[in-house]
Design a protein around this motif. Structure first.
Motif, mmCIF file in Angstrom:
data_model
loop_
_atom_site.group_PDB
_atom_site.id
_atom_site.type_symbol
_atom_site.label_atom_id
_atom_site.label_comp_id
_atom_site.label_asym_id
_atom_site.label_seq_id
_atom_site.Cartn_x
_atom_site.Cartn_y
_atom_site.Cartn_z
ATOM 1 N N PRO A 1 -7.256 74.878 -7.180
ATOM 2 C CA PRO A 1 -6.965 74.431 -6.218
ATOM 3 C C PRO A 1 -5.098 73.979 -7.110
ATOM 4 O O PRO A 1 -4.511 73.723 -6.487
ATOM 5 C CB PRO A 1 -7.146 72.629 -5.921
ATOM 6 N N LYS A 2 -5.009 73.855 -8.227
ATOM 7 C CA LYS A 2 -4.013 73.320 -8.971
ATOM 8 C C LYS A 2 -2.786 75.154 -8.352
ATOM 9 O O LYS A 2 -1.366 74.609 -8.626
ATOM 10 C CB LYS A 2 -4.618 73.715 -10.212
ATOM 11 N N ASN A 3 -3.454 75.694 -8.645
ATOM 12 C CA ASN A 3 -2.175 76.678 -7.831
ATOM 13 C C ASN A 3 -2.059 76.743 -6.282
ATOM 14 O O ASN A 3 -1.239 78.238 -5.230
ATOM 15 C CB ASN A 3 -2.991 78.361 -7.689
ATOM 16 N N VAL A 4 -2.632 76.255 -5.507
ATOM 17 C CA VAL A 4 -2.148 76.001 -3.769
ATOM 18 C C VAL A 4 -1.096 75.805 -3.664
ATOM 19 O O VAL A 4 -0.003 76.516 -3.206
ATOM 20 C CB VAL A 4 -3.674 74.859 -3.677
ATOM 21 N N PRO A 5 -0.207 74.303 -3.861
ATOM 22 C CA PRO A 5 1.698 74.620 -3.752
ATOM 23 C C PRO A 5 2.044 75.781 -3.821
ATOM 24 O O PRO A 5 2.662 76.095 -3.148
ATOM 25 C CB PRO A 5 1.330 73.416 -4.485
ATOM 26 N N ALA A 6 1.939 76.057 -5.199
ATOM 27 C CA ALA A 6 2.691 77.540 -4.759
ATOM 28 C C ALA A 6 2.407 78.620 -4.006
ATOM 29 O O ALA A 6 3.117 79.924 -3.291
ATOM 30 C CB ALA A 6 2.759 78.420 -6.808
ATOM 31 N N PHE A 7 0.893 78.812 -3.756
ATOM 32 C CA PHE A 7 0.898 79.921 -2.910
ATOM 33 C C PHE A 7 1.153 79.564 -1.953
ATOM 34 O O PHE A 7 1.576 80.434 -1.114
ATOM 35 C CB PHE A 7 -0.527 80.324 -2.878
#
Ligand SMILES: CC(C)(COP(=O)(O)OP(=O)(O)OC[C@H]1O[C@@H](n2cnc3c(N)ncnc32)[C@H](O)[C@@H]1OP(=O)(O)O)[C@@H](O)C(=O)NCCC(=O)NCCS
Length: 507
Positions: A326-332
């Motif tokens: 989930p922590k990579n969602v904003p960058a994606f």
């Protein structure tokens, strides 16, 4: 005071006025069901203008251009209705939510094919015919074993439907006469029986063929479809039951988990039909030249196999795996907005709000996870889902989750390999395909071959140039000559070797 005069009924003129500015002529085009007939425009003719090419055929009538069928209705249908702006999906008038909550896959199949919810006896007749047609000739084992060990299950399934047709000469209009099925529209009861027999066969054997494609990959023997189980239970049995001898020993000794069988049944209801999608259109296009229905269904499989159609749920899983947590969602999401990535499982050509099936499937996912355990990918999926639905980029473009956003997660939790996902879509969609095919064969106006037009923009007539006079100058543009390809080592050796006459002349 006397009685008020009745208000005259407001008569609406359902027509369209068109003026051809090339000739000054005016035409009135009838509007029926909020549509205009494309053939009307063929009657609008003009003398060729200075910019027209002979290939524009200006004097022969206007053509209607619609690349990719963006706004062309190819058929009148009574089967499925979608209101994409309001997130509505109905089979024969019944909302998908009610069918998913209260019906079963074979009952929905009956509804889609025959137009009404069945009575108890109609349903048991249909169910027993479908399940009775599950077993397949033992020769089919040889057919499946002829594939390479790593063949894609869709390659096997597509070929298998075509192969299946080769067993049934009585279902082949090329052998029996081209009106074999269409004469059912004129009341020929034998033709209608023949048509329904093939429908029972195709639905009954869809699970058998899909399970055989699966088992050959797993290196397992095939099993005969069981008796006394529902359609989806039978499918799970055929996929997973390890001992082919158990089924001979009286009561069934293998029963799939009821929650998983029920979940699959609901998924099958949701995937059974979706009006003129790419594969259903392909089945009708193919069916319009009147081949046997097995060939038309094989063509539907080929269309569904493409990643723009049946492959999106697999793309969702690959996307979630690549995001990782989930922590990579904003960058994606930032990458999606920069158009470096695509948010698979969001957006739809027809739905401009949430796909109604996505709400149902979300609930099914929870029920499956309660039995199978929670997939860690779900946290990433939820984070992505919630963030996208709050983001102005997706909101302003009306991009909402579609059915594929969740279905892959369920299939994964149920332990299916990713390349089997499209097969899990084909099995229920066979019902939609045959419903559309049957409706077309029963059309009172007969079946017209689907032969679209084109706008020819290639060279005008030119004279053949002898080889020695050609300059060989490369034509401008991508793909205008055969590519130079790299050969494998084996081919290189073969090219270096001498073959045929050269060798013989030296002997
Ligand atoms: C389904 C899909 C092909 C529909 O395409 P379409 O009707 O031609 O929609 P458009 O391409 O015209 O999209 C309109 C806008 O939304 C954007 N968009 C559409 N789907 C998007 C997605 N999944 N991710 C990011 N942007 C998307 C487009 O880039 C376009 O933006 P723009 O107006 O700034 O150029 C498309 O939404 C998509 O590729 N979705 C992902 C794949 C998928 O889930 N397919 C399964 C469908 S059941």
């Amino acid at each position: 005071m006397g009685k008020p005069l009745p208000t005259p009924e407001l008569k609406r003129d359902d027509s369209l006025n068109v003026k051809d500015n090339r000739t000054g002529k005016e035409y009135t085009v009838p509007i029926t069901h909020n549509s205009i007939p494309a053939t009307f425009f063929k009657g609008i003719r003009a003398p060729a203008g200075p910019n027209d090419r002979p290939e524009d055929e200006t004097e022969r009538g206007l053509r209607v251009a619609d690349k990719g069928f963006l706004n062309t209705a190819v058929i009148e249908s009574s089967i499925t209705y979608i209101d994409g702006d309001n997130g509505v999906l109905r089979y024969r008038g019944y909302p998908i939510e009610q069918l998913a909550a209260r019906s079963s896959f074979l009952e929905v199949s009956y509804l889609l094919i025959y137009g009404a919810l069945p009575s108890g006896s109609q349903l048991s007749h249909f169910t027993s015919e479908v399940l009775l047609h599950g077993p397949i000739h033992s020769d089919a084992e040889g057919f499946f074993r002829a594939f390479r060990y790593d063949a894609h299950p869709m390659a096997m399934l597509t070929s298998a439907f075509s192969y299946l047709g080769s067993y049934y000469g009585e279902a082949n209009p090329s052998l029996q006469g081209q009106d074999l099925f269409t004469k059912a529209a004129k009341g020929d009861a034998v033709a209608l029986q023949n048509m329904d027999r093939q429908i029972f066969r195709m639905i009954g054997k869809a699970t058998t063929l899909a399970a055989m494609a699966y088992r050959i990959r797993q290196g397992r023997d095939f099993v005969v479809p069981p008796t006394g189980m529902s359609y989806t239970e039978s499918f799970l049995y055929q996929l997973d039951h390890l001992s082919p001898t158990d089924q001979l020993s009286g009561p069934q000794s293998y029963k799939p988990h009821p929650v998983l069988a029920k979940a699959l049944d609901i998924l099958f209801i949701l995937h059974a039909d979706h009006e003129m999608n790419a594969s259903s259109t392909t089945v009708l296009q193919t069916g319009s030249s009147l081949p046997d229905p097995f060939s038309a269904v094989a063509a539907g499989c080929a269309s569904l196999y493409g990643p723009l159609h049946g492959g999106a749920n697999e793309a969702v899983i690959r996307m979630l795996l690549s995001i990782g947590s989930p922590k990579n969602v904003p960058a994606f999401l930032e990458a999606v907005k920069k158009r470096e990535k695509v948010l698979s499982g969001f957006g739809h050509r027809v739905y401009k709000t949430s796909d109604p099936r996505s709400f149902i499937i979300r609930k099914v996912a929870d029920e499956v996870f309660a039995v199978t355990g929670r997939d860690p990918l779900l946290d990433t999926a939820m984070a992505l889902h919630d963030a996208a639905l709050k983001d102005e980029y997706f909101v302003s473009r009306k991009l909402a989750p579609n059915v594929d956003f969740w279905s892959g997660l369920i299939y994964r939790a149920m332990g299916f390999p990713m390349d089997f996902f499209p097969v899990l879509f084909v099995v229920p969609r066979v019902v939609g395909w045959v419903a559309h095919w049957r409706q077309m064969m029963l059309s009172p106006s007969g079946v017209k071959i689907w032969r679209p037009r084109q706008i020819y923009v290639g060279p005008s007539t030119r004279d053949y140039v002898p080889l020695e006079e050609r300059t060989g100058a490369a034509q401008v543009g991508i793909g205008m000559e055969p590519s130079v390809i790299e050969h494998s080592g084996m081919t290189k050796r073969r090219k270096l070797a001498e073959t045929g006459d050269k060798v013989r002349s030296k002997l």
